[in-house]
Design an enzyme around this catalytic site. Structure first.
Site, PDB file in Angstrom:
ATOM      1  N   TYR A  41      15.879  -3.031   3.348  1.00 10.14           N
ATOM      2  CA  TYR A  41      14.670  -3.333   4.108  1.00 10.14           C
ATOM      3  C   TYR A  41      14.863  -4.677   4.840  1.00 10.14           C
ATOM      4  O   TYR A  41      15.379  -5.636   4.251  1.00 10.14           O
ATOM      5  CB  TYR A  41      13.477  -3.368   3.136  1.00 10.14           C
ATOM      6  CG  TYR A  41      12.245  -4.003   3.698  1.00 10.14           C
ATOM      7  CD1 TYR A  41      11.614  -3.465   4.830  1.00 10.14           C
ATOM      8  CD2 TYR A  41      11.689  -5.143   3.127  1.00 10.14           C
ATOM      9  CE1 TYR A  41      10.475  -4.055   5.357  1.00 10.14           C
ATOM     10  CE2 TYR A  41      10.547  -5.735   3.640  1.00 10.14           C
ATOM     11  CZ  TYR A  41       9.950  -5.186   4.761  1.00 10.14           C
ATOM     12  OH  TYR A  41       8.831  -5.773   5.281  1.00 10.14           O
ATOM     13  N   LYS A  47       3.742   0.820  -1.502  1.00  4.50           N
ATOM     14  CA  LYS A  47       4.135   2.104  -0.920  1.00  4.50           C
ATOM     15  C   LYS A  47       3.706   3.275  -1.811  1.00  4.50           C
ATOM     16  O   LYS A  47       2.536   3.414  -2.087  1.00  4.50           O
ATOM     17  CB  LYS A  47       5.652   2.084  -0.651  1.00  4.50           C
ATOM     18  CG  LYS A  47       6.126   0.819   0.090  1.00  4.50           C
ATOM     19  CD  LYS A  47       5.506   0.716   1.454  1.00  4.50           C
ATOM     20  CE  LYS A  47       6.024  -0.398   2.342  1.00  4.50           C
ATOM     21  NZ  LYS A  47       6.086  -1.736   1.830  1.00  4.50           N
ATOM     22  N   ASP A  79      16.419  -1.128  -5.603  1.00  2.00           N
ATOM     23  CA  ASP A  79      15.109  -0.972  -4.966  1.00  2.00           C
ATOM     24  C   ASP A  79      14.811   0.527  -4.936  1.00  2.00           C
ATOM     25  O   ASP A  79      15.435   1.283  -4.183  1.00  2.00           O
ATOM     26  CB  ASP A  79      15.167  -1.553  -3.541  1.00  2.00           C
ATOM     27  CG  ASP A  79      13.811  -1.520  -2.839  1.00  2.00           C
ATOM     28  OD1 ASP A  79      12.951  -0.701  -3.240  1.00  2.00           O
ATOM     29  OD2 ASP A  79      13.622  -2.294  -1.881  1.00  2.00           O
ATOM     30  N   ARG A  92      -2.306 -16.754 -14.758  1.00  2.98           N
ATOM     31  CA  ARG A  92      -1.032 -16.651 -14.046  1.00  2.98           C
ATOM     32  C   ARG A  92       0.025 -16.044 -14.970  1.00  2.98           C
ATOM     33  O   ARG A  92       0.843 -15.225 -14.559  1.00  2.98           O
ATOM     34  CB  ARG A  92      -0.576 -18.022 -13.526  1.00  2.98           C
ATOM     35  CG  ARG A  92       0.699 -17.909 -12.746  1.00  2.98           C
ATOM     36  CD  ARG A  92       1.210 -19.151 -11.997  1.00  2.98           C
ATOM     37  NE  ARG A  92       0.492 -20.360 -12.090  1.00  2.98           N
ATOM     38  CZ  ARG A  92       0.677 -21.289 -13.060  1.00  2.98           C
ATOM     39  NH1 ARG A  92       1.582 -21.107 -14.000  1.00  2.98           N
ATOM     40  NH2 ARG A  92      -0.035 -22.391 -13.068  1.00  2.98           N
TER      41      ARG A  92
HETATM   42  C1  LIG Z   1      12.280  -0.486   0.572  1.00  5.55           C
HETATM   43  C2  LIG Z   1      11.375  -1.681   0.604  1.00  5.55           C
HETATM   44  N1  LIG Z   1      11.559  -2.669  -0.282  1.00  5.55           N
HETATM   45  C3  LIG Z   1      10.754  -3.775  -0.293  1.00  5.55           C
HETATM   46  C4  LIG Z   1       9.735  -3.923   0.628  1.00  5.55           C
HETATM   47  C5  LIG Z   1       8.881  -5.170   0.615  1.00  5.55           C
HETATM   48  O1  LIG Z   1       7.647  -4.926   0.009  1.00  5.55           O
HETATM   49  P1  LIG Z   1       6.271  -5.626   0.414  1.00  5.55           P
HETATM   50  O2  LIG Z   1       5.947  -5.259   1.825  1.00  5.55           O
HETATM   51  O3  LIG Z   1       5.299  -5.097  -0.598  1.00  5.55           O
HETATM   52  O4  LIG Z   1       6.463  -7.113   0.271  1.00  5.55           O
HETATM   53  C6  LIG Z   1       9.513  -2.909   1.574  1.00  5.55           C
HETATM   54  C7  LIG Z   1       8.430  -3.048   2.559  1.00  5.55           C
HETATM   55  O5  LIG Z   1       8.372  -2.307   3.526  1.00  5.55           O
HETATM   56  C8  LIG Z   1      10.359  -1.761   1.559  1.00  5.55           C
HETATM   57  O6  LIG Z   1      10.195  -0.762   2.439  1.00  5.55           O
END
Ligand SMILES: Cc1ncc(COP(=O)(O)O)c(C=O)c1O
Length: 390
Positions: A108, A205, A180, A56
Site C-alpha cells: 500500500y 476495510k 498485511d 490509553r
Molecule cells: C493493504 C492496506 N494496508 C494498510 C492500509 C492503511 O490503513 P489505514 O488507512 O487504516 O491507515 C491500507 C489503506 O488503504 C491498505 O489498503
C-alpha cells in the site's frame, strides 16, 4: 496485554466472528459489549485496581475487538490501533536504527510513504523487492535484516506472495515475518498457518466492512514480542477510541456473511471485465488467467472483491471513473458498497512516478472494490460506463 479466551478457539469461524472475545456485560447482562467511554478507572485503594488504570493502556471495548480478531486469525494476542498506518508505525518501533527490513515493493502506498519518507530517517533500512519470487526475498537479506514484510494480494496489482516460501526463509534466518492481511481477511487467508509472526490489518476495510471508522489491528502469537508491542502501544499511544473499536467489533460479526458475497461479486465482475477488456488487462487472482492463480488457490480460500484493470490511458480511465453510478469514485475498499478508484493519483500518489511505472501502476489503471450489492446492478453499471468507450 490482551490474550484470546482459550475456550473461544474451538468454535467455527462464524461463531468466533460473532462471539469471540465477548461475554455478557456483568451489570445487566447486555449481550452487546458496551462502549466504555472513559479515560480512567476508579481504583479501590493504593495499588489496588480491577486491572484497568488508564484508557490509553487498556479499554474493555478495545479488548473485546482485540480478542475477537486474534481468535479469527488464529493468534494469541491482539492490539488495536487508531489506523492501519498507526499499526504499521508501532510494529516498526519493535526495531532499532541499523535494522534492515525486506519489504514487498508493491505494498500500500501509505506503507511505502511511512518507510521511505519518515522511518528511514530514523536509521531503519528498507529493501523493496518483488516478493512474487521468494528467491528475491532471500537475495535481499543481509546480516542486519530483522524482518520480511509482505502484503498479499497486493494493493492494487493483486500480486501474490507464497507465504509458506517466505515463511520458510524467515524461520530459517530467524527473521520476523509480518503480513498485511487486509485484502484477504482471515476468512480467506490465515498467514499464521504459513509461518507469519505478526499479522496486521487496516480494520477500516473488510473487518469493519461498513466504511464508518478508521482503525488498525495487529495479531501475534509470541508472548515476549506481544509484551514489547503492548509497551509500544501504551508508550506511543496510537490507540483507537472506544466507539471506533465498537464499530469494528460490530463489523466482524458479519465477516463470514459478507466475504463470500464480496468474492462472488468479485468473480462475476472480473469475468465480465476480462471478457470486455481481455484477460491480460484484468488483475484478479480468481481468474484462471492470473499468472499466480494456482498459488492463490492453494493459500487462499477465496479471492475477494478487489480487482484492478488496465484501461490503456488516463483518459479512458477517467471515462469509466466519471460514468459509473452504482460504483462510487472514492479511496478505500472493503465496505458493503462498491467503490472505484485511480491508484496512481489516489492510494499510490506518494510513490514516485518512476517507481509506479516500474511496478505497473500506470495512469490507466483503475481499481474496483466490489461490494455486496446485487451483482446484476454492478454489471449493468459497467455495461453503461464501458459503453461510452465504444
Ligand atoms: C493493504 C492496506 N494496508 C494498510 C492500509 C492503511 O490503513 P489505514 O488507512 O487504516 O491507515 C491500507 C489503506 O488503504 C491498505 O489498503
Amino acid at each position: 496485554m490482551t490474550r484470546v479466551f482459550d475456550d473461544d478457539l474451538g468454535a467455527g469461524f462464524g461463531t468466533r466472528a460473532i462471539h469471540a472475545g465477548q461475554r455478557p456485560e456483568p451489570l445487566a447482562g447486555a449481550i452487546m459489549t458496551p462502549v466504555y467511554l472513559t479515560s480512567t478507572y476508579v481504583q479501590d485503594g493504593l495499588g489496588q485496581n480491577k486491572g484497568y488504570e488508564y484508557a490509553r493502556g487498556k479499554n474493555p471495548t478495545r479488548e473485546a475487538l482485540e480478542r475477537n480478531v486474534a481468535a479469527l486469525e488464529g493468534g494469541r494476542h491482539g492490539f488495536a490501533f487508531s489506523s492501519g498506518m498507526g499499526c504499521v508505525d508501532s510494529i516498526m518501533k519493535l526495531f532499532r536504527a541499523g535494522d534492515h527490513i525486506v519489504c514487498g515493493e508493491n505494498v500500500y502506498g501509505g506503507t511505502f510513504r511511512l518507510f521511505d519518507k519518515i522511518l528511514q530517517h530514523f536509521g531503519l533500512e528498507f529493501s523493496y523487492v518483488d516478493t512474487r519470487d521468494p528467491q528475491r526475498v532471500e537475495d535481499a537479506c543481509r546480516p542486519n535484516t530483522r524482518a520480511i514484510l509482505v502484503e498479499t494480494p497486493t494493493n492494487p496489482l493483486m500480486r501474490i506472495t507464497d507465504l509458506s516460501a517466505v515463511g520458510e526463509i524467515s524461520t530459517r534466518r530467524g527473521l520476523l515475518l509480518i503480513v498485511d492481511n487486509t485484502f484477504a481477511t482471515p476468512f480467506f487467508q490465515r498467514p499464521f498457518e504459513h509461518g507469519a509472526d505478526i499479522v496486521f490489518h487496516s480494520t477500516t476495510k473488510y473487518l469493519n466492512g461498513h466504511s464508518d471508522m478508521v482503525g488498525g489491528i495487529a495479531v501475534l502469537n509470541d508472548d515476549e514480542l506481544a509484551t514489547r508491542l503492548q509497551f509500544i502501544l501504551n508508550a506511543a499511544g496510537a490507540v483507537p477510541g472506544p466507539f471506533d473499536a465498537w464499530l469494528a467489533l460490530r463489523g466482524t460479526k458479519t465477516l463470514h456473511l459478507r466475504m463470500p458475497r464480496h468474492d462472488e461479486n468479485g468473480r462475476r465482475v472480473a469475468a465480465w471485465l476480462a471478457e470486455r477488456m481481455g484477460h491480460e488487462q484484468v488483475f484478479y487472482p480468481g481468474l484462471e488467467s492470473h499468472p499466480q492463480h494456482a498459488l492463490a488457490k492453494r493459500q487462499m480460500r477465496g479471492f475477494g472483491g478487489m480487482i484492478s484493470v488496465e484501461m490503456g490511458s488516463r483518459e479512458r480511465a477517467a471515462v469509466i471513473l466519471g460514468r459509473v453510478r452504482v460504483f462510487s469514485l472514492a479511496e478505500s475498499l472493503g465496505g458493503v458498497e462498491s467503490l472505484i478508484s485511480h491508484p496512481a493519483s489516489m492510494t499510490h500518489a506518494s510513490v514516485t512516478p518512476e517507481f509506479r511505472a516500474s511496478l505497473g501502476i500506470t495512469d490507466g489503471l483503475i481499481r474496483f472494490s466490489c461490494g455486496v450489492e446485487d451483482v446484476e446492478d454492478l454489471l449493468e453499471d459497467l455495461e453503461q460506463a464501458f459503453g461510452a468507450l465504444d
